[in-house]
Design a protein around this motif. Structure first.
Motif, PDB file in Angstrom:
ATOM      1  N   PRO A 160      52.833  76.360  -5.673  1.00 47.41           N
ATOM      2  CA  PRO A 160      52.453  74.956  -5.801  1.00 47.41           C
ATOM      3  C   PRO A 160      53.433  74.080  -5.041  1.00 47.41           C
ATOM      4  O   PRO A 160      54.627  74.388  -4.961  1.00 47.41           O
ATOM      5  CB  PRO A 160      52.522  74.710  -7.310  1.00 47.41           C
ATOM      6  N   VAL A 161      52.926  72.994  -4.487  1.00 49.60           N
ATOM      7  CA  VAL A 161      53.774  72.128  -3.674  1.00 49.60           C
ATOM      8  C   VAL A 161      54.966  71.619  -4.482  1.00 49.60           C
ATOM      9  O   VAL A 161      56.063  71.439  -3.947  1.00 49.60           O
ATOM     10  CB  VAL A 161      52.934  70.971  -3.100  1.00 49.60           C
ATOM     11  N   ALA A 162      54.777  71.386  -5.777  1.00 50.03           N
ATOM     12  CA  ALA A 162      55.886  70.905  -6.597  1.00 50.03           C
ATOM     13  C   ALA A 162      57.059  71.869  -6.593  1.00 50.03           C
ATOM     14  O   ALA A 162      58.209  71.464  -6.808  1.00 50.03           O
ATOM     15  CB  ALA A 162      55.415  70.667  -8.029  1.00 50.03           C
ATOM     16  N   GLU A 221      64.601  76.062   0.185  1.00 53.25           N
ATOM     17  CA  GLU A 221      65.303  75.396   1.282  1.00 53.25           C
ATOM     18  C   GLU A 221      64.333  74.837   2.321  1.00 53.25           C
ATOM     19  O   GLU A 221      64.745  74.121   3.232  1.00 53.25           O
ATOM     20  CB  GLU A 221      66.252  76.389   1.967  1.00 53.25           C
ATOM     21  N   LEU A 222      63.048  75.144   2.207  1.00 48.33           N
ATOM     22  CA  LEU A 222      62.087  74.831   3.266  1.00 48.33           C
ATOM     23  C   LEU A 222      62.019  73.349   3.633  1.00 48.33           C
ATOM     24  O   LEU A 222      62.082  73.007   4.820  1.00 48.33           O
ATOM     25  CB  LEU A 222      60.704  75.349   2.871  1.00 48.33           C
ATOM     26  N   PRO A 223      61.868  72.419   2.655  1.00 48.37           N
ATOM     27  CA  PRO A 223      61.711  71.011   3.054  1.00 48.37           C
ATOM     28  C   PRO A 223      62.920  70.415   3.755  1.00 48.37           C
ATOM     29  O   PRO A 223      62.824  69.330   4.327  1.00 48.37           O
ATOM     30  CB  PRO A 223      61.455  70.314   1.705  1.00 48.37           C
ATOM     31  N   ARG A 224      64.060  71.089   3.689  1.00 47.54           N
ATOM     32  CA  ARG A 224      65.249  70.549   4.355  1.00 47.54           C
ATOM     33  C   ARG A 224      65.186  70.690   5.872  1.00 47.54           C
ATOM     34  O   ARG A 224      65.992  70.090   6.588  1.00 47.54           O
ATOM     35  CB  ARG A 224      66.501  71.248   3.810  1.00 47.54           C
ATOM     36  N   SER A 225      64.236  71.487   6.357  1.00 46.49           N
ATOM     37  CA  SER A 225      64.033  71.619   7.801  1.00 46.49           C
ATOM     38  C   SER A 225      63.028  70.571   8.267  1.00 46.49           C
ATOM     39  O   SER A 225      61.897  70.534   7.779  1.00 46.49           O
ATOM     40  CB  SER A 225      63.526  73.021   8.121  1.00 46.49           C
ATOM     41  N   ALA A 226      63.447  69.731   9.208  1.00 43.84           N
ATOM     42  CA  ALA A 226      62.542  68.695   9.709  1.00 43.84           C
ATOM     43  C   ALA A 226      61.304  69.303  10.356  1.00 43.84           C
ATOM     44  O   ALA A 226      60.193  68.780  10.209  1.00 43.84           O
ATOM     45  CB  ALA A 226      63.282  67.805  10.702  1.00 43.84           C
ATOM     46  N   ALA A 227      61.476  70.399  11.069  1.00 47.96           N
ATOM     47  CA  ALA A 227      60.335  71.046  11.726  1.00 47.96           C
ATOM     48  C   ALA A 227      59.368  71.599  10.691  1.00 47.96           C
ATOM     49  O   ALA A 227      58.142  71.462  10.835  1.00 47.96           O
ATOM     50  CB  ALA A 227      60.825  72.158  12.649  1.00 47.96           C
ATOM     51  N   TRP A 228      59.896  72.236   9.638  1.00 53.94           N
ATOM     52  CA  TRP A 228      59.010  72.773   8.603  1.00 53.94           C
ATOM     53  C   TRP A 228      58.261  71.645   7.903  1.00 53.94           C
ATOM     54  O   TRP A 228      57.050  71.739   7.682  1.00 53.94           O
ATOM     55  CB  TRP A 228      59.806  73.572   7.568  1.00 53.94           C
ATOM     56  N   LEU A 229      58.960  70.577   7.566  1.00 58.69           N
ATOM     57  CA  LEU A 229      58.319  69.465   6.860  1.00 58.69           C
ATOM     58  C   LEU A 229      57.248  68.822   7.724  1.00 58.69           C
ATOM     59  O   LEU A 229      56.186  68.430   7.218  1.00 58.69           O
ATOM     60  CB  LEU A 229      59.375  68.434   6.462  1.00 58.69           C
ATOM     61  N   ALA A 230      57.486  68.730   9.025  1.00 57.70           N
ATOM     62  CA  ALA A 230      56.469  68.192   9.927  1.00 57.70           C
ATOM     63  C   ALA A 230      55.238  69.088   9.949  1.00 57.70           C
ATOM     64  O   ALA A 230      54.097  68.603   9.917  1.00 57.70           O
ATOM     65  CB  ALA A 230      57.043  68.034  11.329  1.00 57.70           C
ATOM     66  N   ASP A 231      55.433  70.395   9.993  1.00 60.54           N
ATOM     67  CA  ASP A 231      54.292  71.319   9.994  1.00 60.54           C
ATOM     68  C   ASP A 231      53.495  71.212   8.696  1.00 60.54           C
ATOM     69  O   ASP A 231      52.258  71.206   8.711  1.00 60.54           O
ATOM     70  CB  ASP A 231      54.784  72.760  10.167  1.00 60.54           C
ATOM     71  N   ALA A 243      57.280  63.333  -2.553  1.00 57.11           N
ATOM     72  CA  ALA A 243      58.192  64.149  -3.352  1.00 57.11           C
ATOM     73  C   ALA A 243      58.764  65.306  -2.553  1.00 57.11           C
ATOM     74  O   ALA A 243      59.910  65.712  -2.770  1.00 57.11           O
ATOM     75  CB  ALA A 243      57.463  64.670  -4.586  1.00 57.11           C
ATOM     76  N   THR A 244      57.986  65.864  -1.632  1.00 59.91           N
ATOM     77  CA  THR A 244      58.497  66.957  -0.800  1.00 59.91           C
ATOM     78  C   THR A 244      59.560  66.456   0.166  1.00 59.91           C
ATOM     79  O   THR A 244      60.587  67.110   0.377  1.00 59.91           O
ATOM     80  CB  THR A 244      57.357  67.628  -0.023  1.00 59.91           C
ATOM     81  N   ALA A 245      59.331  65.277   0.739  1.00 59.29           N
ATOM     82  CA  ALA A 245      60.328  64.690   1.640  1.00 59.29           C
ATOM     83  C   ALA A 245      61.559  64.229   0.862  1.00 59.29           C
ATOM     84  O   ALA A 245      62.697  64.431   1.289  1.00 59.29           O
ATOM     85  CB  ALA A 245      59.713  63.532   2.406  1.00 59.29           C
TER      86      ALA A 245
END
Length: 498
Positions: A327-329, A335-345, A436-438
């Motif tokens: 789940p997105v929560a 550690e994934l959302p801390r990567s700008a590239a991952w968050l953009a994808d 919330a993810t950002a």
């Protein structure tokens, strides 16, 4: 033992905890200051942005934000960030008095219905401190989606009632709360005259009677009956939905107020469940494989919102070998959302799917509990899974513009009102999932700016780019029991928060 609502839930929970699980007493006490600040940060966000009728104006300053109340008092706190998920408010000042405990602040404000809301806030602090106190060290990554769900400890990222569970004793919180990782024994209650949609499995029938899975809290406090037998299950984020041993998930009726709502199951949602599921499956097929919905397998009600259940697919069925679904929560525990590239994808994937469906005529309530992401073996976001279709909105007019037949539905799920449709999707996706993810306005703005230029230019996208964004006024709703339905607030557009 049943813990009743009390003006000092922190002390009441401590007393009960000393008898039920004394080993947690010390970590619980140590966690109270952090839990108070976490709830106060959420409450301050609400006071800063929700249309409270007793706030005359808001005055930003170099040292924070001052709220001028209609009775002449002033409330001062830090500069708010509408998309922040960190705990950044440890105290606020009402005239010359400093408040660290959100319940005491609400009591001092003395606005209509503040007393009842203060009790809920105190309960939220106490339950949050208990949840944090009972966490082991994480030594390996979860293997199933339900294990990921149980890693979400703090509950709703923006609601001050993030862990409010009035009516639950300490023993019941430990026995049923997903963050405490229990195995729950669901009771099977027989009923003769039932409304059924879809296929109700044979193992949940007994000589023509339907066996309805019932949460043990519901058995003890609402139905007050003994089950014919029980089945073990793992509780998910919503507490009343659980993963069965053989895979499917079961949503049970739970007539308790959790966060904001009483979690029963309306007869309407049972009546429409099969139609909505088939329709949503068809619409998901129009996203080029980027979205799946967990199909409703069967739904039953004994013509009562207190005795009903829904069986649906597990999200895990949509993971290929080597992939995982969470789940997105739960992304905040990685550690994934801390990567700008991952968050953009991830932002590109979520916006592409949700804007496409909105343009076609379906508004998903895509918050962090309903929306799940499929990750590749390398952690890349590749697909989405959506579950719990009871609160989507469907626009026959938009469907017709695309030559799509409207499903045979009526009632609250059907609307052509553009404001309602956009609130449903943007309020959950931007104000919830992506925000919330950002975790902050600056990070959210960066993620959005990196992807919006690649999205189809639709009228809905123009709203995302140019207008304030809707969010449910969750605290005002708790302070307005006489007002049915949702109340909305407007958040600053992340593109404007520079």
């Amino acid at each position: 033992m049943h813990r009743p609502p009390t003006p000092d839930a922190e002390a009441a929970l401590a007393d009960e905890l000393s008898a039920v699980r004394p080993a947690l007493s010390a970590p619980y006490a140590a966690g109270l200051p952090g839990a108070r600040a976490a709830v106060l940060s959420r409450l301050w966000r609400a006071l800063a942005y929700e249309p409270m009728p007793w706030i005359a104006r808001r005055e930003p300053g170099a040292d924070g934000l001052t709220l001028h109340l209609t009775d002449g008092r002033r409330l001062h706190g830090p500069r708010p960030d509408p998309y922040a998920t960190t705990t950044y408010v440890t105290e606020v000042r009402l005239d010359n008095t400093v408040y660290e405990r959100p319940a005491r602040l609400m009591t001092a404000l003395g606005v209509p219905h503040a007393t009842a809301f203060a009790v809920e806030l105190d309960d939220s602090v106490a339950s949050l401190a208990l949840s944090r106190a009972n966490q082991p060290g994480v030594d390996q990554e979860p293997l199933t989606s339900w294990e990921w769900e149980q890693r979400v400890v703090d509950g709703h990222p923006y609601h001050p009632n993030c862990r409010s569970r009035p009516g639950f004793s300490v023993a019941e919180e430990l026995a049923y709360g997903p963050e405490h990782r229990p195995v729950v024994e669901l009771g099977l209650v027989g009923a003769d005259d039932c409304l059924v949609r879809g296929e109700w499995p044979k193992w949940l029938r007994d000589e023509g009677r339907f066996l309805i899975p019932v949460h043990p809290w519901q058995l003890a406090h609402v139905l007050r009956t003994a089950p014919q037998e029980t089945v073990s299950a793992h509780p998910l984020m919503s507490l009343r939905t659980l993963a069965l041993p053989d895979g499917p998930h079961v949503k049970t009726a739970l007539s308790a107020r959790l966060t904001s709502s009483v979690r029963d199951i309306s007869v309407y949602s049972i009546e429409t469940s099969a139609t909505v599921s088939a329709f949503a499956e068809d619409m998901a097929a129009r996203t080029d494989g980027l979205l799946h919905v967990t199909r409703t397998l069967g739904a039953v009600t004994a013509h009562s919102p207190d005795l009903a259940a829904v069986l649906r697919e597990s999200p895990d069925v949509y993971a290929h070998p080597g992939e995982r679904v969470l789940p997105v929560a739960a992304l905040a525990t990685t550690e994934l959302p801390r990567s700008a590239a991952w968050l953009a994808d991830f932002t590109r994937l979520a916006l592409t799917v949700c804007l496409r469906l909105l343009d076609l005529g379906v508004a998903l309530e895509a918050h962090g509990q309903n929306l799940l992401v499929v990750l590749s073996a390398t952690g890349a976001p590749v697909r989405l899974v959506y579950r719990d279709l009871a609160d989507i909105r469907v626009s026959p007019a938009r469907l017709a513009r695309h030559g799509i037949p409207a499903p045979a539905l009526s009632g609250r799920i059907v609307t052509d009102d553009v404001t309602t449709l956009r609130r449903k999707m943007f309020g959950s996706l931007i104000g919830g999932t992506l925000g919330a993810t950002a975790g902050s306005s600056a990070v959210l703005r960066e993620a959005l700016e990196s992807v919006v230029r690649d999205l189809p230019r639709t009228p809905d996208l123009a709203v995302l780019l140019d207008e304030p964004l809707p969010t449910k006024a969750l605290s005002l709703m708790r302070l307005s029991p006489e007002t049915p339905g949702d109340i909305w607030a407007q958040l600053p557009n992340p593109f404007a928060t520079r």
